[in-house]
Motif scaffolding. Sequence first.
Motif, short mmCIF file in Angstrom:
data_model
loop_
_atom_site.label_atom_id
_atom_site.label_comp_id
_atom_site.label_asym_id
_atom_site.label_seq_id
_atom_site.Cartn_x
_atom_site.Cartn_y
_atom_site.Cartn_z
N ASN A 12 8.22 1.47 -7.35
CA ASN A 12 8.43 0.33 -6.45
C ASN A 12 7.21 -0.59 -6.38
O ASN A 12 7.31 -1.72 -5.91
N LEU A 13 6.04 -0.11 -6.89
CA LEU A 13 4.85 -0.95 -6.92
C LEU A 13 4.73 -1.75 -8.22
O LEU A 13 3.80 -2.54 -8.38
N GLY A 14 5.63 -1.51 -9.15
CA GLY A 14 5.63 -2.25 -10.40
C GLY A 14 4.44 -1.94 -11.27
O GLY A 14 4.08 -0.78 -11.49
N VAL A 15 3.79 -2.99 -11.76
CA VAL A 15 2.66 -2.84 -12.67
C VAL A 15 1.50 -2.12 -11.99
O VAL A 15 0.82 -1.30 -12.61
N MET A 16 1.30 -2.39 -10.71
CA MET A 16 0.23 -1.69 -9.98
C MET A 16 0.50 -0.18 -9.94
O MET A 16 -0.41 0.63 -10.07
N GLY A 17 1.75 0.21 -9.76
CA GLY A 17 2.12 1.62 -9.76
C GLY A 17 1.84 2.27 -11.11
O GLY A 17 1.35 3.41 -11.18
N ALA A 18 2.13 1.54 -12.18
CA ALA A 18 1.85 2.06 -13.53
C ALA A 18 0.34 2.23 -13.73
O ALA A 18 -0.11 3.22 -14.32
N ALA A 19 -0.43 1.28 -13.25
CA ALA A 19 -1.89 1.37 -13.38
C ALA A 19 -2.43 2.55 -12.59
O ALA A 19 -3.30 3.29 -13.07
N ALA B 144 5.21 11.35 -13.80
CA ALA B 144 5.56 11.57 -12.39
C ALA B 144 5.05 10.40 -11.53
O ALA B 144 5.75 9.94 -10.62
N GLY B 145 3.85 9.93 -11.83
CA GLY B 145 3.29 8.81 -11.08
C GLY B 145 4.09 7.53 -11.30
O GLY B 145 4.32 6.76 -10.36
N ASP B 146 4.50 7.29 -12.55
CA ASP B 146 5.32 6.11 -12.83
C ASP B 146 6.63 6.15 -12.05
O ASP B 146 7.07 5.14 -11.49
N LEU B 147 7.23 7.33 -12.00
CA LEU B 147 8.49 7.46 -11.27
C LEU B 147 8.29 7.32 -9.76
O LEU B 147 9.07 6.66 -9.07
N ALA B 148 7.25 7.94 -9.25
CA ALA B 148 7.00 7.92 -7.80
C ALA B 148 6.55 6.54 -7.32
O ALA B 148 6.86 6.15 -6.19
N LEU B 149 5.85 5.81 -8.17
CA LEU B 149 5.28 4.52 -7.76
C LEU B 149 6.00 3.33 -8.41
O LEU B 149 5.45 2.23 -8.46
#
Length: 191
Positions: A88-95, A81-86
């Motif tokens: 647009n932040l790319g690698v930072m969103g995944a982290a 869910a976090g990967d999908l929601a974030l």
Amino acid sequence: MVGGGVTALMMSPAGPALLKALAGSAATPELMAYAINYTRIRAAVAPFAVLGMVAQSFCLANLKSTAPLLAVAVASCVNIAGDLALRNLGVMGAAIATAAANISATAILMRAVRKQFLKWRQQEVDEWKAEQETHAIRQELVADTGLDVSQISSISATPNLPNGTEAFVMEEEEEKDPALANAIMEKAPAL
């Protein structure tokens, strides 16, 4: 300890140089920016990840597999869910998503650890209360019969008989005293 040292090193000014050495010839400035951001975010929550691993080991060692199963399931859902929601932040969103997943799993596991410790504490309190009741029964028997306390090594109440009555067990240090055994049996409830 090694993990803590690596985490501290990655968070320090020497972290980018270490990452560049690890990446080797693929260390482009763009890749390094992603790697540094990802590593710093993940390193910031590394203590929670380690705590989660210890809590998971504690649960499994105590044959409690439900909490680790739930923690993995929740962490997976949070991460996806976090990967999908974030995204647009790319690698930072995944982290950030992975960090949130680690923290959520650790919270579930720590709750299970706390629950187990509270259970053990309650057992300890119940055993103490049983010991106090046994001591009171012993004192009452001694007071009612006028027997010498030194003749009795221990008397314990066992309330788990099939008919629900209590049985008194007497352990003697030396030879059996029939008067003492009769006095105790007279005080014991009829079966």
